[in-house]
Motif scaffolding. Sequence first.
Motif, PDB file in Angstrom:
ATOM      1  N   SER A   1      49.463 -41.578  31.325  1.00 59.30           N
ATOM      2  CA  SER A   1      49.136 -39.756  31.639  1.00 59.30           C
ATOM      3  C   SER A   1      50.268 -40.025  30.769  1.00 59.30           C
ATOM      4  CB  SER A   1      49.184 -39.896  32.340  1.00 59.30           C
ATOM      5  OG  SER A   1      49.707 -40.056  33.883  1.00 59.30           O
ATOM      6  N   PHE A   2      51.240 -39.490  31.901  1.00 60.88           N
ATOM      7  CA  PHE A   2      52.378 -38.527  31.502  1.00 60.88           C
ATOM      8  C   PHE A   2      53.747 -39.581  31.430  1.00 60.88           C
ATOM      9  CE2 PHE A   2      52.251 -37.696  36.105  1.00 60.88           C
ATOM     10  CZ  PHE A   2      53.622 -37.680  36.616  1.00 60.88           C
ATOM     11  N   MET A   3      55.191 -39.184  31.091  1.00 63.95           N
ATOM     12  CA  MET A   3      55.736 -39.456  30.705  1.00 63.95           C
ATOM     13  C   MET A   3      56.541 -37.984  31.492  1.00 63.95           C
ATOM     14  SD  MET A   3      57.631 -42.365  27.631  1.00 63.95           S
ATOM     15  CE  MET A   3      56.572 -41.131  26.364  1.00 63.95           C
ATOM     16  N   ILE A   4      58.323 -38.111  32.882  1.00 66.46           N
ATOM     17  CA  ILE A   4      58.858 -37.395  33.244  1.00 66.46           C
ATOM     18  C   ILE A   4      59.965 -37.656  32.721  1.00 66.46           C
ATOM     19  CG2 ILE A   4      58.532 -38.389  34.896  1.00 66.46           C
ATOM     20  CD1 ILE A   4      58.335 -35.318  36.193  1.00 66.46           C
ATOM     21  N   GLY A   5      61.454 -36.694  32.897  1.00 64.27           N
ATOM     22  CA  GLY A   5      62.228 -36.968  33.303  1.00 64.27           C
ATOM     23  C   GLY A   5      63.318 -36.633  32.034  1.00 64.27           C
ATOM     24  N   GLY A   6      64.796 -37.146  32.297  1.00 62.95           N
ATOM     25  CA  GLY A   6      65.555 -37.503  31.008  1.00 62.95           C
ATOM     26  C   GLY A   6      64.833 -38.286  29.938  1.00 62.95           C
ATOM     27  N   VAL A   7      64.553 -37.991  28.449  1.00 61.02           N
ATOM     28  CA  VAL A   7      63.625 -38.116  27.095  1.00 61.02           C
ATOM     29  C   VAL A   7      64.533 -38.524  26.449  1.00 61.02           C
ATOM     30  CG1 VAL A   7      61.905 -37.601  25.865  1.00 61.02           C
ATOM     31  CG2 VAL A   7      61.552 -36.861  28.063  1.00 61.02           C
TER      32      VAL A   7
ATOM     33  N   GLN B   1      60.224 -27.625  38.671  1.00 61.90           N
ATOM     34  CA  GLN B   1      59.270 -28.316  38.568  1.00 61.90           C
ATOM     35  C   GLN B   1      58.833 -29.876  38.598  1.00 61.90           C
ATOM     36  OE1 GLN B   1      56.293 -27.336  35.532  1.00 61.90           O
ATOM     37  NE2 GLN B   1      55.185 -28.640  35.601  1.00 61.90           N
ATOM     38  N   TYR B   2      60.287 -29.774  38.492  1.00 63.39           N
ATOM     39  CA  TYR B   2      60.586 -31.518  37.879  1.00 63.39           C
ATOM     40  C   TYR B   2      60.633 -32.322  39.157  1.00 63.39           C
ATOM     41  CZ  TYR B   2      63.619 -35.777  37.224  1.00 63.39           C
ATOM     42  OH  TYR B   2      64.328 -37.451  37.433  1.00 63.39           O
ATOM     43  N   ALA B   3      61.379 -32.035  40.132  1.00 63.83           N
ATOM     44  CA  ALA B   3      61.948 -32.869  41.396  1.00 63.83           C
ATOM     45  C   ALA B   3      62.452 -32.247  42.806  1.00 63.83           C
ATOM     46  CB  ALA B   3      63.463 -33.401  40.621  1.00 63.83           C
ATOM     47  N   ASN B   4      62.264 -30.806  43.220  1.00 63.92           N
ATOM     48  CA  ASN B   4      62.907 -29.818  44.094  1.00 63.92           C
ATOM     49  C   ASN B   4      62.094 -30.574  44.964  1.00 63.92           C
ATOM     50  OD1 ASN B   4      63.198 -28.176  45.704  1.00 63.92           O
ATOM     51  ND2 ASN B   4      62.403 -26.291  44.902  1.00 63.92           N
ATOM     52  N   PRO B   5      62.276 -30.825  45.979  1.00 62.16           N
ATOM     53  CA  PRO B   5      61.237 -32.231  47.213  1.00 62.16           C
ATOM     54  C   PRO B   5      61.287 -30.348  47.118  1.00 62.16           C
ATOM     55  CG  PRO B   5      63.975 -31.814  47.641  1.00 62.16           C
ATOM     56  CD  PRO B   5      64.037 -31.619  46.428  1.00 62.16           C
ATOM     57  N   ASN B   6      61.093 -29.027  48.171  1.00 61.86           N
ATOM     58  CA  ASN B   6      60.965 -28.216  48.774  1.00 61.86           C
ATOM     59  C   ASN B   6      59.848 -27.428  48.324  1.00 61.86           C
ATOM     60  OD1 ASN B   6      63.713 -28.922  50.123  1.00 61.86           O
ATOM     61  ND2 ASN B   6      62.358 -28.798  51.873  1.00 61.86           N
ATOM     62  N   ASN B   7      59.435 -27.722  47.203  1.00 59.59           N
ATOM     63  CA  ASN B   7      58.952 -26.660  46.512  1.00 59.59           C
ATOM     64  C   ASN B   7      56.714 -27.753  46.677  1.00 59.59           C
ATOM     65  OD1 ASN B   7      57.390 -28.055  44.795  1.00 59.59           O
ATOM     66  ND2 ASN B   7      58.690 -27.320  42.735  1.00 59.59           N
ATOM     67  N   CYS B   8      56.316 -27.277  46.178  1.00 63.53           N
ATOM     68  CA  CYS B   8      55.012 -27.395  46.739  1.00 63.53           C
ATOM     69  C   CYS B   8      54.289 -28.559  45.309  1.00 63.53           C
ATOM     70  CB  CYS B   8      53.466 -26.790  47.214  1.00 63.53           C
ATOM     71  SG  CYS B   8      53.509 -24.778  45.964  1.00 63.53           S
TER      72      CYS B   8
ATOM     73  N   THR C   1      58.109 -34.974  40.725  1.00 58.89           N
ATOM     74  CA  THR C   1      58.684 -36.794  41.210  1.00 58.89           C
ATOM     75  C   THR C   1      57.603 -37.086  41.854  1.00 58.89           C
ATOM     76  OG1 THR C   1      60.159 -35.314  42.370  1.00 58.89           O
ATOM     77  CG2 THR C   1      60.465 -36.626  40.278  1.00 58.89           C
ATOM     78  N   ASN C   2      56.417 -36.525  42.752  1.00 60.18           N
ATOM     79  CA  ASN C   2      55.540 -36.741  43.440  1.00 60.18           C
ATOM     80  C   ASN C   2      54.345 -37.034  42.687  1.00 60.18           C
ATOM     81  OD1 ASN C   2      57.093 -36.182  45.985  1.00 60.18           O
ATOM     82  ND2 ASN C   2      56.640 -34.780  46.236  1.00 60.18           N
ATOM     83  N   LYS C   3      54.447 -36.922  41.524  1.00 57.99           N
ATOM     84  CA  LYS C   3      53.523 -37.128  40.362  1.00 57.99           C
ATOM     85  C   LYS C   3      53.720 -38.776  39.941  1.00 57.99           C
ATOM     86  CE  LYS C   3      49.799 -35.231  40.411  1.00 57.99           C
ATOM     87  NZ  LYS C   3      48.203 -36.288  41.027  1.00 57.99           N
ATOM     88  N   LEU C   4      54.607 -39.595  40.501  1.00 57.14           N
ATOM     89  CA  LEU C   4      54.939 -40.773  39.179  1.00 57.14           C
ATOM     90  C   LEU C   4      54.371 -42.006  40.136  1.00 57.14           C
ATOM     91  CD1 LEU C   4      58.441 -40.343  38.607  1.00 57.14           C
ATOM     92  CD2 LEU C   4      56.966 -40.882  36.635  1.00 57.14           C
TER      93      LEU C   4
ATOM     94  N   THR D   1      63.412 -38.952  42.310  1.00 51.22           N
ATOM     95  CA  THR D   1      62.489 -40.088  41.779  1.00 51.22           C
ATOM     96  C   THR D   1      61.897 -42.013  42.594  1.00 51.22           C
ATOM     97  OG1 THR D   1      63.535 -40.641  40.175  1.00 51.22           O
ATOM     98  CG2 THR D   1      62.712 -39.408  39.322  1.00 51.22           C
ATOM     99  N   ALA D   2      62.278 -41.799  43.300  1.00 55.43           N
ATOM    100  CA  ALA D   2      62.663 -42.910  44.135  1.00 55.43           C
ATOM    101  C   ALA D   2      61.923 -42.443  45.043  1.00 55.43           C
ATOM    102  CB  ALA D   2      63.890 -43.507  44.043  1.00 55.43           C
ATOM    103  N   SER D   3      61.986 -40.953  45.339  1.00 50.82           N
ATOM    104  CA  SER D   3      61.206 -40.761  46.920  1.00 50.82           C
ATOM    105  C   SER D   3      59.360 -40.741  46.647  1.00 50.82           C
ATOM    106  CB  SER D   3      61.382 -39.804  47.684  1.00 50.82           C
ATOM    107  OG  SER D   3      61.539 -38.447  46.711  1.00 50.82           O
ATOM    108  N   GLY D   4      59.310 -40.270  45.380  1.00 50.14           N
ATOM    109  CA  GLY D   4      58.478 -39.615  45.217  1.00 50.14           C
ATOM    110  C   GLY D   4      57.034 -40.740  44.079  1.00 50.14           C
ATOM    111  N   ALA D   5      57.357 -41.906  43.618  1.00 48.98           N
ATOM    112  CA  ALA D   5      57.037 -42.900  42.643  1.00 48.98           C
ATOM    113  C   ALA D   5      56.817 -43.360  43.939  1.00 48.98           C
ATOM    114  CB  ALA D   5      58.029 -43.620  41.730  1.00 48.98           C
ATOM    115  N   ASN D   6      55.479 -44.085  43.426  1.00 47.85           N
ATOM    116  CA  ASN D   6      54.545 -45.046  43.524  1.00 47.85           C
ATOM    117  C   ASN D   6      55.484 -46.328  43.706  1.00 47.85           C
ATOM    118  OD1 ASN D   6      52.199 -43.735  44.935  1.00 47.85           O
ATOM    119  ND2 ASN D   6      51.671 -43.698  43.344  1.00 47.85           N
TER     120      ASN D   6
END
Lengths: 95, 519
Positions: free
Chosen positions: B308-314, B357-364, B368-371, B407-412
């Motif tokens: 689906s998507f790639m993210i982060g430093g590209v 949008q990338y990684a702020n832990p406190n937004n909704c 990274t939470n979709k990784l 990313t570690a916290s969000g990824a499956n």
Amino acid sequence: MTPKFKAQAGTFESSDIMILIEPLEKDSGRKVDISSTVILQFEEDIKKTINQVLDRLQVKDLHLIAKDKGALTQTIEARVETAVKRSLGIQEGTM
Amino acid sequence: MKNAIGVEIPEYIEGLGKLEPFQGVWKSIIEDEVPSTNISRTLKAKKPHVSKLCKNLEEAIKRCKPFDGMTVTCHHHLRGGDGVLMQAIKILDEMGIKDITLASSSLTSAHDGLVPYVEKGMITRIFTSGIRGALGDAISVGKLKYPAIIHSHGGRVRDFLTGRIKPDLSVLAASAADEEGNATGAHGPSAFGSMGYADIDARYSRNVIIVTDNLVEYPCVPCTVRQHFIDYVVKVDSIGDATKIASGTTRITNSPMDLRIARIAATVIEHSGLFKNGMSFQVGAGGASLAVAKFLREDMKRKNIIGSFMIGGVTSYGVDMLNEGLFHSIFDVQSFDAAVSTSVLNNPNHIEISCDQYANPNNCGSMTNKLDVVVLGALEVDVDFNVNVITGSSGEIRGASGGHSDTASGANLTVVVCPAFRGRLPIVKDRVHTVVTPGESVDVIVTERGVCVNPAKPNLAAKLKEAGVQVVDIRDLKEEVEKMTGVPAEKQLGDQIVGLVEYRDGTIIDVIYNVKNLS
């Protein structure tokens, strides 16, 4: 045994050690200079390893310069032994 | 007080205030309402057709009325080629401004010149995600007045929103901008791609200056940074060293060791249960980490998998995979090479995103939470799966937290790749010198001598064993390595705290003490 020639063994690659040997006059003793990327972590180990090989080969008088890039003990042993044998003229090899 | 991983955290540090101890990866994020200090920008209406252009950076900074004790921010999209941050600090110093808090999104080798300003107390606090080189050494021996705070990329956004960092002046480089401050990094002679970190500074700082070497006709299109956030615009001859800002394409490593580790890591991903259509993926830009993309690319083609998507430093390598149709889209917070800028500019499926949008832990909605899968590097790992990416073998600060813990916290599936030892230094330890990413969020550690699976994931270990992956107990691996390398001498540390590692939720996960000997 006493080294007769200048000799070297090893490379400057990471995880290797470069050993340079210069002959010294009889009874000058051993002079060992070590520089290493892991000097803070392994200075004593490196010294000990080098001296053990020199003891085993019964080499007393020499100037040994070691430039280490994090070689493992076995690598250090092999490089020192080869350099010593080259300096004694008992092992052929590229210089 | 002790935090959740047993580190003694001071309750209060002079100059930085009260500290909260780390409580676990999700505890404070889920349970606590985070007070946001409802940031209100100073309203500074301008009459129509009044120019924001200043004749040089000095004039722009003067117009922002700098003061002692202020917070100055920059972005690190120019990486090792940045010539803007140093200019800004030099000007502020010449104006006699002191006691500055520097909050650059990261600091690189281009910022070694900050050392004298730190030494004389012109800069007294630093918030950043990474510190390297001479500056890292200077801070490590205790030259910065107050401990440096190392945050994650997502944590920086949070720190802006909670008021932990209160930016007074932001000096933001752009590779193209117009007279109103609409700005981009996607084109121009110094193109550097995404402006994902800078977007935050532009939105939340009290004074924002855009600095560009490429002033274009109004309006600058496309524009990441928008004019209604910008106070002043400066045209300069150079924003830095273009060859170090973005050059060519990123190559896959030739190192046999890194390639072997990467091959094993790709196999781990293939048999993790997540290797299927719709998989989302992030990979770092360094050695073994990026090389995983090479093998994953081959595996995806072989098995007809479309992600689906790639993210982060590209990197350009990711762009190639997008162009081959292996992934549907790229969400880009930071671009690593010149080819990426072109893709950001031209490919509608290559989307620039803010660090919020990338990684702020406190937004909704942080991505990274979709990784599904992230592959990360490490300076050290330990038997509890904690990862150090900030301090080196002497205990000195020489790395970057970056998006590691985000990313570690969000990824499956969080895969850490590293050699078992590097130049005689064992990488698998009883305890890493500094914890940046807690073991709780790390699933697999891949080395050339075997794969360690977090005991919290027994099903994953079983799947990998069944697939023929060499799964080893991390404690056994540690012993095996130490037999080969020997046990390194203890680090020579003092009792002065020189750095604090802030977890992404704002709590303190580890403390960095001064080093007495630098190798």
